[in-house]
Enzyme design. Structure first.
Site, PDB file in Angstrom:
ATOM      1  N   ARG A  77       0.853  -1.191   0.000  1.00 35.31           N
ATOM      2  CA  ARG A  77       0.000   0.000   0.000  1.00 35.31           C
ATOM      3  C   ARG A  77       0.889   1.242   0.000  1.00 35.31           C
ATOM      4  O   ARG A  77       1.953   1.238   0.602  1.00 35.31           O
ATOM      5  CB  ARG A  77      -0.890   0.017   1.252  1.00 35.31           C
ATOM      6  CG  ARG A  77      -2.160  -0.794   1.112  1.00 35.31           C
ATOM      7  CD  ARG A  77      -3.076  -0.632   2.312  1.00 35.31           C
ATOM      8  NE  ARG A  77      -2.477  -1.090   3.560  1.00 35.31           N
ATOM      9  CZ  ARG A  77      -1.992  -0.295   4.508  1.00 35.31           C
ATOM     10  NH1 ARG A  77      -2.042   1.017   4.365  1.00 35.31           N
ATOM     11  NH2 ARG A  77      -1.476  -0.791   5.604  1.00 35.31           N
ATOM     12  N   GLY A 217      -2.607  -5.353  -4.588  1.00 34.22           N
ATOM     13  CA  GLY A 217      -3.672  -5.542  -3.609  1.00 34.22           C
ATOM     14  C   GLY A 217      -4.442  -4.345  -3.118  1.00 34.22           C
ATOM     15  O   GLY A 217      -5.401  -3.902  -3.739  1.00 34.22           O
ATOM     16  N   GLY A 218      -4.025  -3.817  -1.980  1.00 29.98           N
ATOM     17  CA  GLY A 218      -4.775  -2.753  -1.312  1.00 29.98           C
ATOM     18  C   GLY A 218      -4.941  -1.483  -2.135  1.00 29.98           C
ATOM     19  O   GLY A 218      -5.863  -0.707  -1.912  1.00 29.98           O
ATOM     20  N   ALA A 268       0.850  -6.677  11.199  1.00 30.05           N
ATOM     21  CA  ALA A 268       1.981  -7.439  11.757  1.00 30.05           C
ATOM     22  C   ALA A 268       1.863  -7.700  13.251  1.00 30.05           C
ATOM     23  O   ALA A 268       2.850  -7.879  13.936  1.00 30.05           O
ATOM     24  CB  ALA A 268       3.313  -6.743  11.447  1.00 30.05           C
ATOM     25  N   CYS A 269       0.633  -7.695  13.772  1.00 32.29           N
ATOM     26  CA  CYS A 269       0.437  -8.035  15.187  1.00 32.29           C
ATOM     27  C   CYS A 269      -0.389  -9.317  15.347  1.00 32.29           C
ATOM     28  O   CYS A 269      -0.895  -9.603  16.421  1.00 32.29           O
ATOM     29  CB  CYS A 269      -0.231  -6.888  15.931  1.00 32.29           C
ATOM     30  SG  CYS A 269       0.844  -5.453  16.125  1.00 32.29           S
ATOM     31  N   THR A 272      -4.633 -12.410  11.638  1.00 31.88           N
ATOM     32  CA  THR A 272      -5.086 -13.644  10.981  1.00 31.88           C
ATOM     33  C   THR A 272      -4.852 -14.846  11.896  1.00 31.88           C
ATOM     34  O   THR A 272      -5.704 -15.723  12.017  1.00 31.88           O
ATOM     35  CB  THR A 272      -4.371 -13.823   9.617  1.00 31.88           C
ATOM     36  OG1 THR A 272      -4.644 -12.662   8.825  1.00 31.88           O
ATOM     37  CG2 THR A 272      -4.880 -15.041   8.872  1.00 31.88           C
ATOM     38  N   ASN A 273      -3.695 -14.877  12.570  1.00 32.03           N
ATOM     39  CA  ASN A 273      -3.412 -15.988  13.491  1.00 32.03           C
ATOM     40  C   ASN A 273      -4.449 -16.058  14.610  1.00 32.03           C
ATOM     41  O   ASN A 273      -4.907 -17.134  14.994  1.00 32.03           O
ATOM     42  CB  ASN A 273      -2.013 -15.830  14.116  1.00 32.03           C
ATOM     43  CG  ASN A 273      -0.905 -16.018  13.094  1.00 32.03           C
ATOM     44  OD1 ASN A 273      -1.139 -16.527  12.004  1.00 32.03           O
ATOM     45  ND2 ASN A 273       0.295 -15.603  13.435  1.00 32.03           N
ATOM     46  N   ALA A 383       4.692 -10.415   0.838  1.00 32.24           N
ATOM     47  CA  ALA A 383       4.125 -11.389  -0.108  1.00 32.24           C
ATOM     48  C   ALA A 383       2.762 -11.845   0.403  1.00 32.24           C
ATOM     49  O   ALA A 383       2.554 -11.950   1.614  1.00 32.24           O
ATOM     50  CB  ALA A 383       5.069 -12.578  -0.238  1.00 32.24           C
ATOM     51  N   ARG A 384       1.846 -12.133  -0.532  1.00 36.80           N
ATOM     52  CA  ARG A 384       0.448 -12.366  -0.143  1.00 36.80           C
ATOM     53  C   ARG A 384      -0.138 -13.648  -0.728  1.00 36.80           C
ATOM     54  O   ARG A 384       0.315 -14.140  -1.755  1.00 36.80           O
ATOM     55  CB  ARG A 384      -0.412 -11.191  -0.652  1.00 36.80           C
ATOM     56  CG  ARG A 384      -0.058  -9.844  -0.035  1.00 36.80           C
ATOM     57  CD  ARG A 384      -0.666  -9.698   1.323  1.00 36.80           C
ATOM     58  NE  ARG A 384      -0.287  -8.454   1.978  1.00 36.80           N
ATOM     59  CZ  ARG A 384      -0.980  -7.934   2.992  1.00 36.80           C
ATOM     60  NH1 ARG A 384      -2.068  -8.526   3.444  1.00 36.80           N
ATOM     61  NH2 ARG A 384      -0.572  -6.819   3.580  1.00 36.80           N
TER      62      ARG A 384
END
Length: 610
Positions: A77, A217-218, A268-269, A272-273, A383-384
């Site tokens: 982005r 992406g974004g 980055a926190c 998703t996990n 990377a996505r």
């Protein structure tokens, strides 16, 4: 002039006229109206393979999956090229880039003039949210990128059915996107066309999105951050709902009691996990299910509860760091039909990225399409993977419920090496809004004895709020007050607000909390607090659990370790609260008085209460 030739299933005169208008401006060689079919998807994938934009992966190991490698200048982005062009500069606020809409329109008209020459314009109809849901909204993206067209099929409800909902006069958000690389007759295309000059522009009053120069992406999938957060946050403020950078998960205990939680963490926190968490040993009979991993649209119900949907239909996740240990559910989601971008590939066509395995495979091709050199990154850090959410093994049965799911609690968290404890519960809604408004995350991994630079990221919405951040805080405060009255009348209550910090470090600079599945222990306490059955200690900064209040079955996490990540230091907290003034000053006079008052009260409590 390009012929528009709208198919029979498009019955919306205003939409057809708009497509014609943009085609006259951008001058594509032809127009293709996407129907979202499997045949169309495969045809566009094959086209990109022929063009060198994509490559087919090992179909035994990665059935139906493909890899795209972007231009090295187009990988993330572009916050500094992202604009909120409200009529009034103040309405964009100090945390957004602003340009006068008339000036920006003139600039963009010049850039978009003939920008699609030699290319196909794809008309991509999409619904953010389940088709026909009262919480959903429709967008139409005009793009000259087949990569965008196929990605939108995974990320949103894309295709013919959208036109059925739209009918002859339904509302839609117009989104225009070009990679900004017109082709002269006979000119050979490049694998990833883009333009060094980039603009991601939002016009909040007219609900328009214009994106120039990037295929990433974004910046290019305009339903995601552009519509689902920046434009939707403006709509939410006007209409009395919330568009948030939040995951949504469902938690069911062994007794069958179910709660839904929405949580906001900066990038980055571990969003998703957390959304796909697998309960650890000692939590047999518990179940975590995923509604969404990135965005939540939240609307008050008649019963005074807040109901959330995931407006997306797919996951656009960061690949590096994802593996069967950190996120087994995510890895299982990637078993087929994935579009990968900027990961590395082995000589037998399998994907690889840092963190996937300890050993780096031999004969690896890096994300730039060159042989991998040891010591360099094989996959780009951003990377996505793009994949349909329905493939996730932990997907919630109600993830597409058009009514949404009722939220019991909000969780906010950032990456902090010290100061902020593992978990705390806000005293009330205003206190919770204050904590979310001032949350910070370290931009650099903190070295031993040295704090990382704390970047304030209010509600994890700093890059995504489509209007003045001070007004956004005010909207949260007002919504809470309104919903609270309704909730009490129906015997319900507002969701509780919690703060978490999985990232406290010890004196040597190591993380103390194991995180990942162990976060379930904190989640259980949060749910029990919502049900009024868990203990807590009142401290100047909120209610916190003691060691005994958490369930430690199945782990050997000691009381000493727990004390390291929950202790509160008076001096650190005084510094912390005083540092919030910098953000408040930046936001100026529109900052709600209630937050300044809360800051003063909190500072007083910290100075006298520790």
């Amino acid at each position: 002039m390009t012929t528009v030739n709208a198919p029979e299933f498009v019955r919306h005169p205003k939409l057809i006229a708009w497509v014609e208008e943009i085609a006259n401006l951008t001058k594509p060689a032809k127009i293709e109206w996407c129907d979202g079919s499997e045949e169309e998807y495969q045809r566009l994938i094959d086209l990109m393979i022929a063009n060198g934009t994509m490559q087919k992966l090992n179909q035994e190991k990665h059935p139906g999956s493909y890899l795209a490698n972007s231009d090295p200048s187009d990988v993330a982005r572009v916050e500094d090229r992202t604009y909120i062009c409200s009529q009034n500069k103040e309405d964009a606020g100090a945390t957004n880039n602003w340009e006068d809409p008339a000036v920006m329109r003139e600039k963009l008209n010049g850039l978009f003039e003939g920008s699609m020459k030699g290319r196909t314009m794809y008309v991509v109809p999409f619904s953010m949210g389940p088709l026909g849901s009262h919480i959903a909204h429709i967008g139409i993206e005009l793009t000259d990128s087949p990569y965008v067209a196929v990605s939108m099929r995974k990320m949103a409800r894309m295709g013919k059915a959208v036109y059925d909902v739209l009918g002859t006069d339904g509302e839609f958000v117009p989104c225009v996107h070009t990679v900004g690389a017109p082709l002269a007759e006979g000119q050979k295309d490049v694998a990833w066309p883009c333009n060094p000059e980039k603009y991601i522009v939002h016009y909040p009053e007219t609900r328009e999105i214009w994106s120039f120069g990037s295929g990433y992406g974004g910046n290019a999938l305009l339903g995601k951050k552009c519509l689902a957060l920046r434009i939707a946050s403006v709509m939410g403020r006007e209409q009395g709902w919330l568009a948030e950078h939040m995951l949504i998960l469902g938690v069911t205990n062994p007794q069958g009691e179910k709660h839904y939680i929405a949580a906001a963490f900066p990038s980055a926190c571990g969003k998703t996990n957390f959304a796909m968490l697998i309960p650890p040993a000692g939590y047999e009979g518990w179940k975590i299910e995923t509604v969404g991993d990135d965005i939540a649209w939240i609307k008050p119900g008649e019963d005074g509860r807040l109901y959330a949907i995931n407006p997306e239909a797919g996951f656009f996740g960061v690949a590096p760091g994802t593996n069967t240990k950190t996120n087994p559910n995510c890895m299982a989601t990637l078993h087929k039909d994935v579009i990968y971008t900027n990961v590395a590939v082995t000589d037998d066509g399998q994907v690889w990225w840092e963190g996937l395995s300890k050993e780096v495979p031999a004969n690896l091709t890096n994300w730039k399409g060159q042989p991998h050199v040891n010591g360099e990154k094989a996959a780009h850090p951003n990377a996505r993977f793009t994949v349909a959410a329905g493939q996730c093994p932990s997907i919630d049965a109600d993830w597409e419920n058009p009514a949404g799911v009722p939220i019991s609690a909000f969780i906010f968290g950032g990456r902090r090496a010290d100061t902020v404890p593992l978990v705390s519960e806000a005293f009330d809604w205003v206190d919770g809004v204050y904590k979310a408004a001032t949350m910070g995350s370290e931009t650099t991994a903190a070295a031993v004895g040295q704090q990382g630079i704390v970047r304030r990221d209010p509600f994890a919405m700093l890059p995504f709020a489509g209007y003045n951040m001070a007004d956004y805080f005010d909207h949260w405060l007002n919504l809470g007050a309104k919903v609270s009255e309704k909730a009490e009348a129906s015997g319900n209550k507002l969701p509780k607000i919690f703060n978490v910090n999985w990232f406290r470090r010890d004196a040597e600079g190591n993380f103390v909390w194991p995180g990942f599945g162990q976060n379930m222990r904190v989640l259980e306490w949060i749910i029990d607090r919502c049900e009024g059955r868990a203990n807590a200690v009142e401290t100047p900064i909120g209610f916190v659990p003691t060691y005994e209040d958490l369930n430690w079955e199945g782990t050997e996490f000691t009381k000493e370790q727990f004390d390291l990540i929950t202790n509160q230091d008076k001096d650190q907290w005084v510094t912390e609260i005083e540092s919030h003034t910098e953000l408040f000053n930046k936001l100026g006079e529109r900052l709600p008085k209630a937050l300044k008052e809360r800051q003063a009260a909190l500072l007083e409590a910290v100075k006298t209460g520790f």
